[in-house]
Write a protein that holds these residues in place. Structure first.
Motif, PDB file in Angstrom:
ATOM      1  N   THR A   1       0.919  -1.116  -0.074  1.00  0.00           N
ATOM      2  CA  THR A   1      -0.109  -0.087  -0.060  1.00  0.00           C
ATOM      3  C   THR A   1       0.992   1.412  -0.102  1.00  0.00           C
ATOM      4  O   THR A   1       0.921   2.150  -1.004  1.00  0.00           O
ATOM      5  CB  THR A   1      -0.990  -0.053   1.266  1.00  0.00           C
ATOM      6  OG1 THR A   1      -1.626  -1.151   1.160  1.00  0.00           O
ATOM      7  CG2 THR A   1      -1.703   1.229   1.410  1.00  0.00           C
TER       8      THR A   1
ATOM      9  N   TYR B   1       5.605   3.779  -3.292  1.00  0.00           N
ATOM     10  CA  TYR B   1       4.944   3.796  -4.605  1.00  0.00           C
ATOM     11  C   TYR B   1       4.867   5.223  -5.156  1.00  0.00           C
ATOM     12  O   TYR B   1       4.697   5.940  -4.452  1.00  0.00           O
ATOM     13  CB  TYR B   1       3.566   3.312  -4.440  1.00  0.00           C
ATOM     14  CG  TYR B   1       3.494   1.750  -4.332  1.00  0.00           C
ATOM     15  CD1 TYR B   1       3.678   0.911  -5.340  1.00  0.00           C
ATOM     16  CD2 TYR B   1       3.119   1.129  -3.086  1.00  0.00           C
ATOM     17  CE1 TYR B   1       3.465  -0.279  -5.478  1.00  0.00           C
ATOM     18  CE2 TYR B   1       3.199  -0.409  -2.859  1.00  0.00           C
ATOM     19  CZ  TYR B   1       3.183  -1.012  -4.059  1.00  0.00           C
ATOM     20  OH  TYR B   1       3.145  -2.414  -4.051  1.00  0.00           O
TER      21      TYR B   1
ATOM     22  N   MET C   1       3.055   8.481  -3.834  1.00  0.00           N
ATOM     23  CA  MET C   1       2.535   8.049  -2.415  1.00  0.00           C
ATOM     24  C   MET C   1       3.235   9.241  -1.288  1.00  0.00           C
ATOM     25  O   MET C   1       2.349   9.851  -0.620  1.00  0.00           O
ATOM     26  CB  MET C   1       3.094   6.703  -2.042  1.00  0.00           C
ATOM     27  CG  MET C   1       2.499   6.514  -0.440  1.00  0.00           C
ATOM     28  SD  MET C   1       0.542   6.728  -0.140  1.00  0.00           S
ATOM     29  CE  MET C   1       0.249   5.190  -1.355  1.00  0.00           C
TER      30      MET C   1
ATOM     31  N   LEU D   1       1.084  12.423  -1.780  1.00  0.00           N
ATOM     32  CA  LEU D   1      -0.251  12.269  -1.136  1.00  0.00           C
ATOM     33  C   LEU D   1       0.026  12.597   0.240  1.00  0.00           C
ATOM     34  O   LEU D   1      -0.734  13.047   0.984  1.00  0.00           O
ATOM     35  CB  LEU D   1      -0.678  10.873  -1.457  1.00  0.00           C
ATOM     36  CG  LEU D   1      -1.966  10.685  -0.901  1.00  0.00           C
ATOM     37  CD1 LEU D   1      -3.126  11.411  -1.164  1.00  0.00           C
ATOM     38  CD2 LEU D   1      -2.446   9.196  -1.036  1.00  0.00           C
TER      39      LEU D   1
ATOM     40  N   ASP E   1      -4.454  -3.110   0.916  1.00  0.00           N
ATOM     41  CA  ASP E   1      -4.389  -3.910  -0.535  1.00  0.00           C
ATOM     42  C   ASP E   1      -5.139  -5.162  -0.477  1.00  0.00           C
ATOM     43  O   ASP E   1      -5.018  -6.175  -1.380  1.00  0.00           O
ATOM     44  CB  ASP E   1      -3.085  -4.099  -1.054  1.00  0.00           C
ATOM     45  CG  ASP E   1      -1.991  -4.815  -0.607  1.00  0.00           C
ATOM     46  OD1 ASP E   1      -1.911  -4.672   0.928  1.00  0.00           O
ATOM     47  OD2 ASP E   1      -1.496  -5.638  -1.178  1.00  0.00           O
TER      48      ASP E   1
ATOM     49  N   VAL F   1      -7.146  -0.623  -2.520  1.00  0.00           N
ATOM     50  CA  VAL F   1      -6.231  -0.431  -3.517  1.00  0.00           C
ATOM     51  C   VAL F   1      -5.820  -1.670  -4.507  1.00  0.00           C
ATOM     52  O   VAL F   1      -5.591  -2.551  -3.850  1.00  0.00           O
ATOM     53  CB  VAL F   1      -4.967   0.651  -3.151  1.00  0.00           C
ATOM     54  CG1 VAL F   1      -5.392   1.771  -2.201  1.00  0.00           C
ATOM     55  CG2 VAL F   1      -3.851  -0.462  -2.127  1.00  0.00           C
TER      56      VAL F   1
ATOM     57  N   TRP G   1      -3.006  -1.637  -6.503  1.00  0.00           N
ATOM     58  CA  TRP G   1      -1.683  -1.634  -6.907  1.00  0.00           C
ATOM     59  C   TRP G   1      -0.670  -2.544  -5.827  1.00  0.00           C
ATOM     60  O   TRP G   1       0.656  -2.941  -6.451  1.00  0.00           O
ATOM     61  CB  TRP G   1      -0.973  -0.319  -6.849  1.00  0.00           C
ATOM     62  CG  TRP G   1      -0.824   0.473  -5.758  1.00  0.00           C
ATOM     63  CD1 TRP G   1      -0.111   0.340  -4.542  1.00  0.00           C
ATOM     64  CD2 TRP G   1      -1.939   1.541  -5.375  1.00  0.00           C
ATOM     65  NE1 TRP G   1      -0.455   1.114  -3.920  1.00  0.00           N
ATOM     66  CE2 TRP G   1      -1.556   1.894  -4.172  1.00  0.00           C
ATOM     67  CE3 TRP G   1      -3.003   2.123  -5.969  1.00  0.00           C
ATOM     68  CZ2 TRP G   1      -2.143   2.921  -3.382  1.00  0.00           C
ATOM     69  CZ3 TRP G   1      -3.830   2.989  -5.275  1.00  0.00           C
ATOM     70  CH2 TRP G   1      -3.231   3.519  -3.876  1.00  0.00           C
TER      71      TRP G   1
ATOM     72  N   ASP H   1      -5.320   3.325  -8.545  1.00  0.00           N
ATOM     73  CA  ASP H   1      -3.854   3.985  -8.640  1.00  0.00           C
ATOM     74  C   ASP H   1      -3.847   5.298  -7.446  1.00  0.00           C
ATOM     75  O   ASP H   1      -4.884   5.452  -6.969  1.00  0.00           O
ATOM     76  CB  ASP H   1      -3.098   4.662  -9.939  1.00  0.00           C
ATOM     77  CG  ASP H   1      -4.199   5.476 -10.744  1.00  0.00           C
ATOM     78  OD1 ASP H   1      -4.979   6.316  -9.762  1.00  0.00           O
ATOM     79  OD2 ASP H   1      -4.438   5.427 -11.912  1.00  0.00           O
ATOM     80  N   VAL H   2      -2.527   5.558  -7.219  1.00  0.00           N
ATOM     81  CA  VAL H   2      -2.310   6.763  -6.357  1.00  0.00           C
ATOM     82  C   VAL H   2      -2.934   8.072  -6.547  1.00  0.00           C
ATOM     83  O   VAL H   2      -3.485   8.593  -5.737  1.00  0.00           O
ATOM     84  CB  VAL H   2      -0.988   6.856  -5.969  1.00  0.00           C
ATOM     85  CG1 VAL H   2      -0.622   7.797  -4.776  1.00  0.00           C
ATOM     86  CG2 VAL H   2      -0.360   5.413  -5.405  1.00  0.00           C
TER      87      VAL H   2
ATOM     88  N   LEU I   1      -6.630   7.473  -5.534  1.00  0.00           N
ATOM     89  CA  LEU I   1      -6.855   7.629  -4.140  1.00  0.00           C
ATOM     90  C   LEU I   1      -6.665   8.907  -3.737  1.00  0.00           C
ATOM     91  O   LEU I   1      -7.499   9.584  -2.929  1.00  0.00           O
ATOM     92  CB  LEU I   1      -5.766   6.864  -3.544  1.00  0.00           C
ATOM     93  CG  LEU I   1      -5.696   6.950  -1.804  1.00  0.00           C
ATOM     94  CD1 LEU I   1      -6.958   6.324  -1.268  1.00  0.00           C
ATOM     95  CD2 LEU I   1      -4.520   6.208  -1.479  1.00  0.00           C
ATOM     96  N   GLU I   2      -5.840   9.890  -4.095  1.00  0.00           N
ATOM     97  CA  GLU I   2      -5.716  11.165  -3.625  1.00  0.00           C
ATOM     98  C   GLU I   2      -6.833  12.025  -4.204  1.00  0.00           C
ATOM     99  O   GLU I   2      -7.489  12.728  -3.189  1.00  0.00           O
ATOM    100  CB  GLU I   2      -4.374  11.992  -4.658  1.00  0.00           C
ATOM    101  CG  GLU I   2      -4.187  13.361  -4.066  1.00  0.00           C
ATOM    102  CD  GLU I   2      -2.850  13.927  -4.839  1.00  0.00           C
ATOM    103  OE1 GLU I   2      -2.420  14.977  -4.396  1.00  0.00           O
ATOM    104  OE2 GLU I   2      -2.264  13.298  -5.598  1.00  0.00           O
TER     105      GLU I   2
END
Length: 217
Positions: free
Chosen positions: A13, A87, A90, A93, A166, A184, A186, A207-208, A211-212
């Motif tokens: 994650t 990642y 990340m 974020l 994840d 998530v 990924w 993907d990140v 999520l953001e």
């Protein structure tokens, strides 16, 4: 903000820790005289409690798996824990969440001292108000207690919290602890929407950047 506190799983994650984990798993299995499973089976070592993986993947009994965990941890502390990568996106974020007043924490079934050392090595410690991992005991079976500890250490209320993870262990741990869950895709657990959709998810991030957008907009 949708949530005042966001808890992050670690392996799969926040960071891709597969290189170190797989190296140490193979080394341990070989050293203890067991046949090394195929790559698909080995990937099951990434995320769940180690003892359960040695028993489920390699067919070890309780005593053998306990010894395997101790052997693995020695190898991982020597070399494996730094064979990892954060990642892409990340860290950005985490910075954005902090600037937005969101409390961030780590909730992992990996040993807490290893999580702390790895985060410090990669310069990520300051993004988190709490870092919660497994104790020295090898018999941890799930994530609920760790999630509850993270909620407690951040002085948060369950209804204000979200766990990002994840795997099914993350989903079950969040539900048992009474907090929302975001899956998530990924990492090493959920590989497609259908996998995560079997569980109660507030959101599923591919993907990140996705999520953001969910967390910050």
């Amino acid at each position: 903000m949708k949530y005042r506190t966001v808890l992050f799983d670690f392996d799969g994650t926040l960071m891709d820790t597969s290189r170190g984990i797989l190296y140490c798993a193979k080394k341990t299995i070989s050293d203890l005289g067991f046949e090394i499973p195929d790559d698909a089976a080995l990937r099951k070592f990434i995320g769940p409690p180690l003892k359960l993986s040695f028993m489920g993947v390699c067919g070890m009994d309780d005593e053998q798996a306990t010894r395997a965990v101790q052997h693995y941890r020695e190898r991982y502390a020597e070399k494996g824990m730094l064979e990892a990568d954060i990642y892409p996106g990340m860290e950005k974020l985490l910075k954005s969440l902090g600037e937005g007043g969101v409390t961030c924490a780590v909730a992992s079934v990996k040993m807490e001292k290893i999580v702390r050392k790895t985060l410090a090595h990669f310069g990520l410690t300051d993004y988190f108000d709490a870092i919660c991992g497994a104790p020295e005991d090898v018999n941890i079976k799930g994530k609920e207690a760790i999630v509850r500890e993270a909620v407690s250490r951040t002085d948060s209320k369950p209804e204000d919290c979200l766990l990002v993870g994840d795997s099914d262990y993350d989903a079950k741990g969040a539900e048992a602890a009474g907090i929302d869950f975001c899956a998530v895709l990924w990492g090493f657990g959920f590989s497609k929407m259908e996998d995560a959709a079997q569980f109660t998810c507030r959101y599923i991030a591919e993907d990140v950047p996705t999520l953001e957008r969910f967390l910050l907009k």
